[in-house]
Structure formats: structure tokens, C-alpha cells
Design a protein around this motif. Structure first.
Motif, mmCIF file in Angstrom:
data_model
loop_
_atom_site.group_PDB
_atom_site.id
_atom_site.type_symbol
_atom_site.label_atom_id
_atom_site.label_comp_id
_atom_site.label_asym_id
_atom_site.label_seq_id
_atom_site.Cartn_x
_atom_site.Cartn_y
_atom_site.Cartn_z
ATOM 1 N N PHE A 1 -83.299 -23.228 -16.135
ATOM 2 C CA PHE A 1 -84.459 -22.316 -15.788
ATOM 3 C C PHE A 1 -84.406 -21.149 -16.870
ATOM 4 C CE2 PHE A 1 -83.630 -24.172 -11.557
ATOM 5 C CZ PHE A 1 -84.868 -24.624 -11.296
ATOM 6 N N LEU A 2 -83.188 -20.501 -17.027
ATOM 7 C CA LEU A 2 -83.511 -19.359 -17.789
ATOM 8 C C LEU A 2 -83.812 -19.604 -19.459
ATOM 9 C CD1 LEU A 2 -80.011 -17.862 -16.906
ATOM 10 C CD2 LEU A 2 -82.387 -16.911 -16.372
ATOM 11 N N VAL A 3 -83.171 -20.918 -19.641
ATOM 12 C CA VAL A 3 -83.376 -21.275 -21.205
ATOM 13 C C VAL A 3 -85.024 -21.830 -21.339
ATOM 14 C CG1 VAL A 3 -82.947 -23.082 -22.869
ATOM 15 C CG2 VAL A 3 -81.134 -21.768 -22.023
ATOM 16 N N ILE A 4 -85.434 -22.527 -20.204
ATOM 17 C CA ILE A 4 -86.566 -23.173 -20.479
ATOM 18 C C ILE A 4 -87.885 -21.950 -20.347
ATOM 19 C CG2 ILE A 4 -88.478 -24.579 -19.157
ATOM 20 C CD1 ILE A 4 -86.079 -26.533 -18.653
ATOM 21 N N CYS A 5 -87.514 -21.222 -19.458
ATOM 22 C CA CYS A 5 -88.484 -19.930 -19.260
ATOM 23 C C CYS A 5 -88.865 -19.183 -20.622
ATOM 24 C CB CYS A 5 -88.052 -18.876 -18.143
ATOM 25 S SG CYS A 5 -88.367 -19.515 -16.383
ATOM 26 N N ILE A 6 -87.443 -19.087 -21.201
ATOM 27 C CA ILE A 6 -87.784 -18.339 -22.625
ATOM 28 C C ILE A 6 -88.548 -19.035 -23.771
ATOM 29 C CG2 ILE A 6 -86.382 -16.968 -24.409
ATOM 30 C CD1 ILE A 6 -86.587 -15.447 -21.415
ATOM 31 N N GLU B 1 -91.609 -16.946 -12.411
ATOM 32 C CA GLU B 1 -92.185 -17.211 -11.074
ATOM 33 C C GLU B 1 -93.762 -18.056 -10.976
ATOM 34 O OE1 GLU B 1 -93.706 -15.087 -6.913
ATOM 35 O OE2 GLU B 1 -92.625 -13.994 -8.445
ATOM 36 N N LYS B 2 -94.193 -17.733 -12.391
ATOM 37 C CA LYS B 2 -95.525 -18.449 -12.316
ATOM 38 C C LYS B 2 -95.295 -19.828 -13.012
ATOM 39 C CE LYS B 2 -100.103 -17.485 -14.310
ATOM 40 N NZ LYS B 2 -101.089 -16.672 -14.981
ATOM 41 N N MET B 3 -94.130 -19.921 -13.710
ATOM 42 C CA MET B 3 -93.549 -21.191 -14.344
ATOM 43 C C MET B 3 -93.288 -22.091 -13.028
ATOM 44 S SD MET B 3 -91.923 -20.423 -17.742
ATOM 45 C CE MET B 3 -92.196 -18.814 -18.541
ATOM 46 N N GLY B 4 -92.832 -21.577 -12.061
ATOM 47 C CA GLY B 4 -92.480 -22.448 -10.671
ATOM 48 C C GLY B 4 -91.136 -22.047 -10.159
ATOM 49 N N VAL B 5 -90.326 -21.084 -10.888
ATOM 50 C CA VAL B 5 -89.002 -20.611 -10.560
ATOM 51 C C VAL B 5 -89.332 -19.883 -8.847
ATOM 52 C CG1 VAL B 5 -87.127 -19.059 -10.508
ATOM 53 C CG2 VAL B 5 -88.034 -20.073 -12.696
ATOM 54 N N GLU B 6 -88.288 -20.340 -8.149
ATOM 55 C CA GLU B 6 -88.589 -19.932 -6.656
ATOM 56 C C GLU B 6 -88.602 -18.544 -6.731
ATOM 57 O OE1 GLU B 6 -87.627 -18.706 -2.711
ATOM 58 O OE2 GLU B 6 -86.313 -18.267 -4.143
ATOM 59 N N LYS B 7 -89.560 -18.103 -5.796
ATOM 60 C CA LYS B 7 -89.950 -16.546 -5.653
ATOM 61 C C LYS B 7 -89.014 -15.581 -5.824
ATOM 62 C CE LYS B 7 -92.250 -13.628 -2.365
ATOM 63 N NZ LYS B 7 -93.274 -13.595 -1.034
ATOM 64 N N PHE B 8 -87.879 -15.841 -4.878
ATOM 65 C CA PHE B 8 -86.715 -14.798 -4.378
ATOM 66 C C PHE B 8 -85.720 -14.826 -5.631
ATOM 67 C CE2 PHE B 8 -88.373 -15.248 -0.336
ATOM 68 C CZ PHE B 8 -88.643 -13.950 0.061
ATOM 69 N N ASP B 9 -85.704 -16.013 -6.392
ATOM 70 C CA ASP B 9 -84.981 -16.046 -7.614
ATOM 71 C C ASP B 9 -85.394 -15.196 -8.840
ATOM 72 O OD1 ASP B 9 -82.719 -17.562 -6.707
ATOM 73 O OD2 ASP B 9 -83.583 -19.441 -7.252
ATOM 74 N N ALA B 10 -86.802 -15.535 -9.043
ATOM 75 C CA ALA B 10 -87.343 -14.931 -10.088
ATOM 76 C C ALA B 10 -87.630 -13.569 -9.804
ATOM 77 C CB ALA B 10 -88.824 -15.621 -10.011
ATOM 78 N N GLU C 1 -82.174 -9.853 -15.310
ATOM 79 C CA GLU C 1 -81.171 -9.342 -16.393
ATOM 80 C C GLU C 1 -81.065 -10.602 -17.183
ATOM 81 O OE1 GLU C 1 -78.052 -7.489 -14.338
ATOM 82 O OE2 GLU C 1 -79.266 -5.605 -14.161
ATOM 83 N N GLN C 2 -80.601 -11.739 -16.519
ATOM 84 C CA GLN C 2 -80.144 -12.863 -17.266
ATOM 85 C C GLN C 2 -81.207 -13.260 -17.916
ATOM 86 O OE1 GLN C 2 -78.614 -15.274 -13.942
ATOM 87 N NE2 GLN C 2 -76.545 -14.636 -14.576
ATOM 88 N N LEU C 3 -82.616 -13.491 -17.574
ATOM 89 C CA LEU C 3 -83.516 -13.685 -18.508
ATOM 90 C C LEU C 3 -83.737 -12.845 -19.776
ATOM 91 C CD1 LEU C 3 -86.489 -14.381 -15.836
ATOM 92 C CD2 LEU C 3 -85.661 -16.237 -17.478
ATOM 93 N N SER C 4 -83.618 -11.467 -19.496
ATOM 94 C CA SER C 4 -83.586 -10.607 -20.670
ATOM 95 C C SER C 4 -82.422 -10.910 -21.663
ATOM 96 C CB SER C 4 -83.659 -9.197 -20.058
ATOM 97 O OG SER C 4 -83.565 -8.178 -21.057
ATOM 98 N N LYS C 5 -81.455 -11.263 -20.892
ATOM 99 C CA LYS C 5 -80.353 -11.525 -21.979
ATOM 100 C C LYS C 5 -80.611 -12.795 -22.834
ATOM 101 C CE LYS C 5 -76.575 -8.971 -19.365
ATOM 102 N NZ LYS C 5 -75.447 -8.971 -18.578
ATOM 103 N N GLN C 6 -80.934 -13.828 -22.100
ATOM 104 C CA GLN C 6 -81.258 -15.080 -22.702
ATOM 105 C C GLN C 6 -82.366 -14.670 -23.840
ATOM 106 O OE1 GLN C 6 -80.001 -17.832 -22.680
ATOM 107 N NE2 GLN C 6 -81.407 -18.951 -24.054
ATOM 108 N N PHE C 7 -83.089 -13.982 -23.511
ATOM 109 C CA PHE C 7 -84.323 -13.823 -24.695
ATOM 110 C C PHE C 7 -83.834 -12.986 -26.015
ATOM 111 C CE2 PHE C 7 -87.143 -10.805 -26.410
ATOM 112 C CZ PHE C 7 -88.326 -11.510 -26.701
ATOM 113 N N LEU C 8 -83.031 -12.073 -25.449
ATOM 114 C CA LEU C 8 -82.342 -11.242 -26.583
ATOM 115 C C LEU C 8 -81.359 -12.194 -27.359
ATOM 116 C CD1 LEU C 8 -81.226 -7.971 -24.787
ATOM 117 C CD2 LEU C 8 -82.911 -8.429 -26.431
ATOM 118 N N ALA C 9 -80.735 -13.123 -26.694
ATOM 119 C CA ALA C 9 -79.941 -14.252 -27.512
ATOM 120 C C ALA C 9 -80.779 -15.156 -28.371
ATOM 121 C CB ALA C 9 -79.280 -14.873 -26.476
ATOM 122 N N VAL C 10 -81.742 -15.496 -28.080
ATOM 123 C CA VAL C 10 -82.677 -16.511 -28.919
ATOM 124 C C VAL C 10 -84.013 -15.879 -29.751
ATOM 125 C CG1 VAL C 10 -81.798 -18.238 -27.439
ATOM 126 C CG2 VAL C 10 -84.122 -17.365 -26.894
#
Length: 179
Positions: free
Chosen positions: A84-89, A135-144, A151-160
Motif C-alpha cells: 500500500f505504501l509503495v503503490i500510493c507513492i 484513502e481515495k485510492m482505496g486504503v481502508e479509512k482508519f489505516d489511511a 508517517e510511513q507514507l511520508s518516509k516512503q515518499f522521502l525515500a523515492v
């Protein structure tokens, strides 16, 4: 009659005079003609405001098939958080590229490019945007909406999303001119 060498010398003189000492007749050019040509040549460019880029990018995000994008063909394979993290970014960065909007990290900062210049994006603003986009891509509401997922999405973004430093030619010296 001219010998070949004399003819060549004469041609060099003509060439030198034409290219090194050109003559211009400015009497035929009017300032209004120059302005008219400049208006016809230049195309208006109205860059998107930086604060609008993330909003417009969010509007373009659609629901995605995470299983397909992860390359899963077996229904028994489970998607992990990393998928989910990689695909979202990847989806977000691809949308930014499609719109010619730069969205990247340089050093410890995130920047957005609107086609004219770069502007810094606040860390909290970025995390909120990434969570809403996921969340708009389909990640479950409470996870997103969960802080650690953002924070992990942000870190993944910073990584790539690193903007590489432009290569500097050894033949060019850069300096600032201070008035």
C-alpha cells in the motif's frame, strides 16, 4: 585575371566584411512592429499556484486495484502494508509527472514545482495530503487516517522522490554577482 589564391583572398575579405562588420538599416523597423511580433510569438503562461497543486493532484487521484498494481495473480496472496505504501507513492508521483508538476525531496525538504519555480511543502501538509490520497485510492479509512501510516507514507515518499543534484560541468564556474 585572378589567380585562385587572389580569388580566395578576395572572398575572405568579403566574408569578413559581411560577418564581422554587418550593416543594418533600422529605419525600416518600427517599435510597434517589434511589440506586435513579440506578442504573436509569446504564449501566455499562467502557472498553477503552489497551494493549488496538491489540491488539484488530490482531485485527480482515483481508486486503484492494489492487487493488480502489486502484480498479484494468486487470490491467496495477501497485500502487506509495504504494498500500500509503495503503490500510493508511485501513483501520486506518476500523477504529478503527468501534469508536469514537480513533487520531490531535496535534502530534508519536500518541494512542489508549478512550472515556473519550486516552493517548500510543510511536513504536516504533506502527511495530510498523502493520507487523504491513500484513502481515495482505496486504503481502508482508519489505516489511511492513522498517524503512523501517514508517517510511513511520508518516509516512503522521502525515500523515492529524491531530486538529484544537477551535474556540474568541470568547464563552468558559477559565481554570484552582488550589486
Amino acid at each position: 585575371s585572378d589567380t585562385p589564391n587572389e580569388s580566395l583572398e578576395m572572398d575572405k575579405t568579403k566574408i569578413t566584411k559581411i560577418f564581422l562588420n554587418p550593416t543594418f538599416d533600422f529605419k525600416q523597423i518600427d517599435v510597434s512592429d517589434v511589440i506586435h511580433e513579440a506578442e504573436n510569438i509569446s504564449q501566455p503562461f499562467d502557472p498553477v499556484k503552489h497551494d493549488e497543486i496538491l489540491r488539484q493532484l488530490h482531485e485527480q487521484i482515483e481508486k486503484v486495484d492494489f492487487r493488480e498494481l502489486a502484480g498479484f495473480t494468486d487470490e491467496n496472496e495477501k497485500l502487506g502494508k509495504k504494498h500500500f505504501l509503495v503503490i500510493c507513492i508511485e501513483v501520486i508521483l506518476n500523477k504529478a509527472i503527468q501534469n508536469d508538476w514537480g513533487l520531490c525531496k531535496n535534502h530534508a525538504f519536500v518541494y512542489v514545482y508549478n512550472g515556473t519555480y519550486w516552493s517548500n511543502v510543510d511536513k504536516d501538509e504533506l502527511q495530510e495530503f498523502l493520507g487523504k490520497a491513500a484513502e481515495k485510492m482505496g486504503v481502508e479509512k482508519f489505516d489511511a487516517r492513522f498517524y503512523s501510516f501517514r508517517e510511513q507514507l511520508s518516509k516512503q515518499f522521502l525515500a523515492v522522490a529524491n531530486l538529484p543534484k544537477p551535474l556540474q560541468s568541470k568547464d563552468i564556474i558559477l559565481f554570484d554577482i552582488v550589486p
